[in-house]
Structure formats: C-alpha cells, structure tokens
Design an enzyme around this catalytic site. Structure first.
Site, PDB file in Angstrom:
ATOM      1  N   GLU A 175       0.843  -1.189   0.000  1.00  0.00           N
ATOM      2  CA  GLU A 175       0.000   0.000   0.000  1.00  0.00           C
ATOM      3  C   GLU A 175       0.883   1.245   0.000  1.00  0.00           C
ATOM      4  OE1 GLU A 175      -3.557  -0.383   1.663  1.00  0.00           O
ATOM      5  OE2 GLU A 175      -4.009   1.745   1.885  1.00  0.00           O
ATOM      6  N   ASN A 218      -4.173  -1.914   7.024  1.00  0.00           N
ATOM      7  CA  ASN A 218      -5.444  -2.428   6.511  1.00  0.00           C
ATOM      8  C   ASN A 218      -5.268  -3.945   6.493  1.00  0.00           C
ATOM      9  OD1 ASN A 218      -6.428   0.206   6.104  1.00  0.00           O
ATOM     10  ND2 ASN A 218      -5.264   0.337   4.204  1.00  0.00           N
ATOM     11  N   LYS A 295      -5.435  -0.705  13.321  1.00  0.00           N
ATOM     12  CA  LYS A 295      -6.229   0.371  12.717  1.00  0.00           C
ATOM     13  C   LYS A 295      -7.683  -0.067  12.842  1.00  0.00           C
ATOM     14  CE  LYS A 295      -7.020   2.627   8.210  1.00  0.00           C
ATOM     15  NZ  LYS A 295      -6.499   2.774   6.837  1.00  0.00           N
ATOM     16  N   GLU A 299     -11.532   4.398   7.980  1.00  0.00           N
ATOM     17  CA  GLU A 299     -11.478   4.090   6.550  1.00  0.00           C
ATOM     18  C   GLU A 299     -11.986   2.679   6.267  1.00  0.00           C
ATOM     19  OE1 GLU A 299      -7.397   5.008   5.445  1.00  0.00           O
ATOM     20  OE2 GLU A 299      -7.909   7.131   5.225  1.00  0.00           O
ATOM     21  N   ARG A 332      -3.989   2.776  16.737  1.00  0.00           N
ATOM     22  CA  ARG A 332      -3.789   3.987  15.939  1.00  0.00           C
ATOM     23  C   ARG A 332      -4.860   5.059  16.196  1.00  0.00           C
ATOM     24  NH1 ARG A 332      -3.580   3.471  10.289  1.00  0.00           N
ATOM     25  NH2 ARG A 332      -1.723   4.693   9.937  1.00  0.00           N
ATOM     26  N   ARG A 344     -12.363  17.251  10.294  1.00  0.00           N
ATOM     27  CA  ARG A 344     -11.576  16.009  10.431  1.00  0.00           C
ATOM     28  C   ARG A 344     -10.357  16.218  11.334  1.00  0.00           C
ATOM     29  NH1 ARG A 344      -8.581  12.964   5.335  1.00  0.00           N
ATOM     30  NH2 ARG A 344      -7.114  11.762   6.585  1.00  0.00           N
ATOM     31  N   LYS A 368      -0.058   9.825  14.074  1.00  0.00           N
ATOM     32  CA  LYS A 368       0.718  10.391  12.961  1.00  0.00           C
ATOM     33  C   LYS A 368       1.256  11.765  13.359  1.00  0.00           C
ATOM     34  CE  LYS A 368      -1.699   7.924   9.270  1.00  0.00           C
ATOM     35  NZ  LYS A 368      -2.313   7.959   7.932  1.00  0.00           N
ATOM     36  N   ASP A 373      -3.082  13.764   7.548  1.00  0.00           N
ATOM     37  CA  ASP A 373      -2.600  12.490   7.013  1.00  0.00           C
ATOM     38  C   ASP A 373      -1.301  12.649   6.230  1.00  0.00           C
ATOM     39  OD1 ASP A 373      -2.279   9.973   6.080  1.00  0.00           O
ATOM     40  OD2 ASP A 373      -3.919  10.029   4.637  1.00  0.00           O
ATOM     41  N   GLU A 401       4.018   9.061   0.283  1.00  0.00           N
ATOM     42  CA  GLU A 401       2.687   8.966  -0.326  1.00  0.00           C
ATOM     43  C   GLU A 401       2.234  10.279  -0.964  1.00  0.00           C
ATOM     44  OE1 GLU A 401      -0.362   7.643   2.372  1.00  0.00           O
ATOM     45  OE2 GLU A 401      -1.950   8.055   0.933  1.00  0.00           O
ATOM     46  N   HIS A 529      -3.845  18.560   1.209  1.00  0.00           N
ATOM     47  CA  HIS A 529      -4.865  17.648   0.682  1.00  0.00           C
ATOM     48  C   HIS A 529      -5.477  18.148  -0.635  1.00  0.00           C
ATOM     49  CE1 HIS A 529      -7.855  14.455   0.817  1.00  0.00           C
ATOM     50  NE2 HIS A 529      -7.298  13.997   1.915  1.00  0.00           N
TER      51      HIS A 529
HETATM   52  C1  BDP Z   1      -3.520   7.081   4.231  1.00  0.00           C
HETATM   53  C2  BDP Z   1      -3.350   6.167   3.066  1.00  0.00           C
HETATM   54  C3  BDP Z   1      -4.026   4.837   3.237  1.00  0.00           C
HETATM   55  C4  BDP Z   1      -3.652   4.266   4.585  1.00  0.00           C
HETATM   56  C5  BDP Z   1      -4.027   5.246   5.653  1.00  0.00           C
HETATM   57  C6  BDP Z   1      -3.631   4.809   7.049  1.00  0.00           C
HETATM   58  O1  BDP Z   1      -3.853   6.806   1.926  1.00  0.00           O
HETATM   59  O2  BDP Z   1      -3.631   4.027   2.180  1.00  0.00           O
HETATM   60  O3  BDP Z   1      -4.283   3.050   4.792  1.00  0.00           O
HETATM   61  O4  BDP Z   1      -3.350   6.447   5.446  1.00  0.00           O
HETATM   62  O5  BDP Z   1      -2.646   5.346   7.554  1.00  0.00           O
HETATM   63  O6  BDP Z   1      -2.477   7.996   4.166  1.00  0.00           O
HETATM   64  O7  BDP Z   1      -4.296   3.981   7.635  1.00  0.00           O
END
Ligand code: BDP
Length: 712
Positions: A175, A218, A295, A299, A332, A344, A368, A373, A401, A529
């Site tokens: 990922e 994930n 996690k 998402e 997380r 958010r 984080k 993000d 990313e 973003h």
């Molecule tokens: C985002 C990514 C996603 C990750 C998510 C995460 O786009 O792919 O799964 O963070 O940290 O930055 O869980």
C-alpha cells in the site's frame, strides 16, 4: 589474552565487497565499506585498530564480529599488522572487556561505548545487542572518516521501540509504496529464507531499528492462521539475532473471519477467549513476538465501535492478552468519520482525550505526526501532550505517499525534526513532541516510534537512490531525536557516495533543501490535501466528488473571497485543541509562520503577506520559486557527473528531470485552478500555466505510484 579466542578480521568472506568492478546498483545501501582511498587516513586507522579480539558466543555476537570483519576488510584491506594495538570488542561477560573496568552503567541493554584504552580501541556494551549497535557505530565512524584519536562515544537510545511499519499485503502488493513487491516472500516462506532478509536486518540494525511490523494496517486476518504463523516464525527467527522483534497488524474482526464466532465484541467472553488463545498460540511460534498495531474504525476497517464499544475497550482486549507475554498494542489514532460533521482535524483528539486513563499500561496510541494524514507539511498533531496518562507512538511516513512517491527527491529528516522539535507546552515550555514520545514529559515507560517503510524488492530497496536516506534518517532519529538533519545527511552521503568533500557538499545541499522545495512546488503556505485522488500523486485541487473529507475543496476552501481553512475560534476551532501558547502564536495571520498560514486561516486574495506581496502573488511566486529550485537541484546534480558512479548518476538524473516536469505541472494546474477564484493576473515574473484549466483536469496519470490494485 591467551584465554580469549582471537578472531582475525582477515578471514572475512567478503570478497565481493572489495572491488568496484561492477556498476553501483545501490543494493549495499549505506553499508558499502569501499576501500578508504586516502592512504594517510587508512594508515592511521590501521595503526589504531589492530586485530579484533572478541568472543562469539551468541548468534548476535557472531553477526557483530562478521560485520566488523566485513567492514574492516572492505575499508582497510587485509594488510593490517598482527601486532598490538587491538580492537577489543564485547561485554563485561568477556574478560578482555571486564578487565578494562569501564563504566557502562548508563548504557542500558542497547547502548554502546566506543573508546580508546591505552593503545587499544574498544567497542563495549552490556549486551551482545549493544555490541552489534556499537560495531555499526564504529564502522560508521570509519566510513565517514572521523578521527580515532580521543574516540569517546557513549550512546543509548532514547526510545525503546523503534519500528518499521510495512504496509505490505500477503499477496506482496504494498500500500502506497511502489518499489517492486513486498520483500516478505510469503509464498516461499517458511521453506525458503531469502538471503536478502539478512541484509534488510543488517541495514535496520545498523541504524538501531529493533522491530518490524510485517503487515499492512489495513489488515488481513489470514496472517493469524497457523499456516501463516509458520511463515511469521521463519521471519522472526531470521531477524531475532539482529535485535529485531516481529509485530503484526491485528484485524479486529478476526474472531468472526477466521474464528467462526458471530461477533468481535471486545467485551464478549467468547471473543476475549478467542484472542487469549490466539495470542498464546502466536507466542508458541514466536516467543518474543512484539505485539500488534491496530487500525480500527477508520477508513472502513472493523473495530469495537461496531458493537457500541470504544477504542479503549478494543485496545485493552488485546493488551490484556499480550501483557503476560510482554507484548504491546499500538492502537492507531488515525480515526475520522465523514458522518461526523466536526472538522476532520479535530476528531482524533476529541475521541482519544476522552479515553485518557482508560488504557492498559501496555497500550500506546499510535499517532501520525499531524492531524490530517502525512501531508507534505503538517503542524504537529494536537494529541501530543494531550493524554498525560497514555503514551504515544509517533508514526512517521518514510514512504512518500503525498511527496512524489519514490519518484521525487525529498529528504524527510528536516520535516520530522520540525515535528519532533515542536513545543506542545503540555508541561510548560520545552515539552516537545520528541519529549512526549520519549516518555520524559509524563514519565511514560512505554516509548515507541514507527516509520511507514519505503522498502520493496527493487534491487536498491527504495527505488529512488536518494530515498534510502529516509530509511537511514528514520532509524537515526528513532535512536536519537537530537541528531541534526545536517549530520544525518552528511553521514548518509559519505557512506553512500564516498567522502569527496565537494561531492558531499553538493549532495547534502540538495538533500537539505529538498523538502521545502517540494512543499513549495506542490502545497505551499499551509495548503494541504489538494492532490489527485486515488493514487495521491500530482495535483487535483478541483476534486470535489464523493466523501467530503476525501475531496480537495474541503481543505482549501478557495472561493472568490479567498483561500484557506479557518481553524481559529471563528472557524472550526481545531486550533483550540492546542496549548494556549500555541494558540496565541497561530491564531493571528500576522504571527503564525507562513508555512502554516492557510492551514489555520482563510484569507482574502489581497491579504498583505509579511513579504509585502498580496496572498495571490505570494502563492504564485512561491510555486515558481519551488519549481525553480527543483530545476536547481537538477543542475547541481548534473555537476556530479563523473564524481558519482554512472549508474546511480543516470538514474537520479532521469528522476530529477521527471520531477521538474511534475513540479511545473503541479504549479500550473493549481494556479490555473485557483485563478478561477482569485480572478487576478499572474505576476509577470512567473511562467504562467501553459494550458487552460480543462487540460490539467482531464489529464490522467497512468504511470505513478499509488494504490495497489488500482484499476486504470
Ligand atoms: C492514508 C493512506 C491509506 C492508509 C491510511 C492509514 O492513503 O492508504 O491506509 O493512510 O494510515 O495515508 O491507515
């Protein structure tokens, strides 16, 4: 000395590391051990070092001595005198170190001491693991051609758990990282141990990384099945002697998916039993299993909230089962829900501050660096310092990313240092994020830091030859967050490209400026973003479809009256989640640093910036400046033709050419789009967008890193 086994470095079987008759493909990373060409320096080292005295009773000690042999053989060649002095290596359990009477009391289990003792040079530690770290530090000292007289380095890590987080799937896709397939070859495990696993572990150990989370956040419950635990065991057995513990991600719904239960409710006795049994089972395979990263309820990932429970209920379920085995949970904080109307930016803070005090002692909230993000730049996450009773694992993203993937040159240490040095004021001035994370502000025993790995099975591990600097920098900062970005860049460059001072000066200058350059050419002045959706590479400021918190317009809020997200008390008041000292500085556009301006403020296009420019002009000029500096990186790099080996030079040249095109495209797309709101002319000094907005909007990139499995 006769009591001790004499191990001569000359016996090292590292012939392939001593010549440069092949092209430099980057596989050796910063552990190249090329011969020191400066004969005076090499001779001084030979005189000071002498034969190695060490005892290899454990696998770790053997690895340390092999590394020393490999390094010394490569750097100094084989013609060392067999006369004293000696290089004395080991712990006080070995008599040749014990008799020196060194004070190792401050070094703990992992620290090391490099020192001189009479004519001898000494690498000492309390444990073999410390010796291994000491050996790597010593070799770094030689690789960077630092003087050996008066050698005196005592070092111990400030953070206990220093982990890579691989976002790797069991199918070997990764990922957000596109550097080949996952290095973990699940298909062949446990039958076949790839030789490169050892080199991965060496590289990690060389910078002090002591844990690896093998699987994607994930998560896939399959990794918890016995067939996969056999594979996990094989990896754990391989990495253990290097001091690396293995961790997994836990899929919260595993009791349903692979356990046959009809619920994953964390308070259900059958679920509790299932996890207890599963965790006991894991420890039969991996007796030093590190624990889980989770996690949950984020998402689309399953979590305790599906059962009316909260994150503490979920984390404690796993923590209680892990505790008897000394395992930990990194739960997380990356949680947000578009059905909740709150900004958010605020959601994780709201959720987790309410739970402070409820977590088991072996739970750390994995947070984080910023609240959104991994944006190209974020202000520090307001959760740091806001949960006095719960420690935080700082999660950094080594993979790029939102920073051009492994295609763009971005050295991340300056960005990480910015976060680490940010003052939360949690317990007065000086309560930096670093000190929250290393446990010193709130006396937390559990301390951890994680970096989302940028490694795949490409020959050079990280794709972009310069991206390895970020793997290196993450480890160095995880060990000691006080080391400067400059020092890390200098070390890495010398070890990776050699010690020619003018080459080092050019490369380190490129590295150190690269993050600001990429921010300016993509998301300057606190914009965030606004990337292309899906793969996250390239611009997409117009994106306004689907979940609002995944659009760009949610974040930049451009309109005819201005641009930026008002997070002051007049807007979402996310700023109110910070300490009063921070609020005081950031609440006014006059006092906040320009780099965070549009993160917290919505301002008129004609707002007068500190520079005297209007906001619109400043935005345009900053983009242009960013693009110009990408071009400048290319020119600087071109000067290194001949000074850097052809293979790596050519690859970086090609990548920088692409980065320049991409930067210009980013600037053009954003400015063409934002001009539809500002309705102001471009300043004359910039290269205005070449095409109308529709061109940029309709342009689809088909050859970029991004989401695995993305269908084009
Ligand atoms: C985002 C990514 C996603 C990750 C998510 C995460 O786009 O792919 O799964 O963070 O940290 O930055 O869980």
């Amino acid at each position: 000395m006769h009591k001790y086994r004499l191990i001569l470095a000359l016996l090292a079987a590292s012939l392939c590391y001593t010549t440069l008759s092949y092209a430099e493909d980057g596989y050796r990373l910063w552990l190249r051990y090329e011969p020191i060409e400066n004969e005076a320096i090499a001779a001084s080292y030979r005189d000071a070092i002498g034969p190695v005295f060490a005892e290899a009773k454990s696998k770790t000690a053997k690895i340390a001595i092999d590394e020393l042999d490999r390094g010394l053989n490569g750097l100094l060649g084989t013609n060392r005198s067999s006369l004293p002095p000696h290089l004395l290596v080991g712990t006080p359990q070995t008599a040749h170190i014990k008799e020196l009477g060194l004070d190792l009391s401050e070094l703990g289990d992992e620290g090391y001491l490099l020192t001189r003792h009479g004519d001898n040079t000494v690498i000492a530690a309390n444990t073999d693991q410390g010796v291994l770290y000491g050996v790597f530090a010593f070799l770094r000292h030689l690789q960077t051609q630092s003087p050996l007289q008066d050698l005196q380095v005592a070092s111990a890590p400030k953070i206990d758990h220093r982990l890579l987080n691989h976002w790797d799937n069991l199918t070997r896709t990764i990922e957000r990282t596109m550097v080949g397939a996952s290095i973990f070859n699940w298909f062949d495990l446990p039958y076949y141990i790839e030789p490169y696993y050892h080199d991965y572990a060496r590289a990690c150990a060389s910078v002090g990384i002591n844990g690896t989370v093998l699987t994607n956040v994930n998560a896939n419950a399959t990794v918890l099945r016995p067939q996969f635990l056999e594979k996990v065991k094989a990896l754990a057995d391989t990495f253990r002697p290097y001091g690396i513990r293995v961790y997994l991600t836990a899929r919260f719904s595993a009791p349903v998916e692979i356990g046959g239960l009809d619920t994953a409710d964390p308070l259900d006795p059958a679920v509790i039993k299932w996890w207890n049994d599963k965790i006991d089972e894991i420890y039969t395979y991996v007796p030093d299993f590190g624990g889980f990263v989770v996690k949950a309820n984020s998402e689309g990932q399953p979590g305790p909230q599906a059962y009316g429970r909260d994150h503490a209920d979920g984390a404690n379920l796993l923590a209680r089962a892990l505790a008897p085995h000394d395992g930990i949970v990194m739960w997380r904080a990356f949680v947000y829900d578009f059905e909740i109307k709150e900004d958010r930016h605020k959601q994780a803070y709201t959720e987790f501050t309410a739970l402070d005090g409820r977590f088991e002692p072996n739970v750390s909230i994995q947070t984080k660096n910023g609240a959104i993000d991994f944006m190209p730049r974020e202000p520090f996450h307001p959760l740091f310092g806001a949960t006095p009773d719960t420690p935080h694992t700082l999660e950094l993203q080594i993979t790029q990313e939102y920073l051009g993937g492994d295609i763009h040159l971005v050295y991340l240490a300056p960005m990480w240092k910015e976060t680490l040095e940010s003052d939360t004021f949690a317990k007065g001035a000086g309560s930096t994020v670093a000190k929250i994370v290393d446990g010193s502000v709130f006396d937390h025993e559990l301390t951890a830091i994680a970096g989302v790995a940028n490694i795949g099975n490409e020959r050079n591990w990280t794709g972009h030859p310069m991206a390895a600097s970020n793997w290196y920098a993450f480890g160095r900062l995880a060990w000691d967050h006080q080391i400067s970005s400059e020092q890390i860049a200098d070390e890495w460059t010398r070890m990776t490209f050699g010690n020619d001072d003018s080459t080092v000066a050019i490369i380190t200058k490129i590295l150190l400026g690269s993050h600001q350059t990429v921010v300016d050419s993509s998301m300057p002045l606190g914009l965030h973003h606004i990337m292309y959706p899906g793969h996250h590479y390239g611009p997409g400021p117009w994106h306004d479809q689907g979940r609002p918190d995944w659009t760009s317009t949610y974040y930049h809020k451009a309109s005819s009256d201005g641009i930026g997200f008002d997070r002051t008390e007049n807007g979402s008041d996310a700023l109110g989640q910070y300490a009063p000292e921070v609020v005081e500085k950031w609440r006014s556009p006059e006092t906040i640093e320009d780099k965070f301006l549009l993160w917290f403020h919505h301002l008129d296009w004609d707002y007068k910036m500190k520079s005297g420019n209007t906001l619109w002009n400043e935005l345009c000029l900053t983009y242009q400046d960013g693009v110009d500096r990408v071009a400048e990186m290319g020119k600087q790099w071109a000067n290194l033709q001949g000074a850097v080996d052809d293979q790596r030079h050519a690859r970086v040249t090609a990548l920088l050419n692409r980065q320049l095109e991409d930067a210009k495209f980013y600037m053009d797309a954003c400015l063409a789009y934002f001009q539809t709101f500002s309705q102001r002319p471009f300043p004359e000094s910039i290269d205005a967008p070449e095409y109308p907005l529709e061109y940029y909007k309709s342009f689809e990139l088909y050859h970029v890193p991004g989401h695995p499995g993305e269908q084009w």
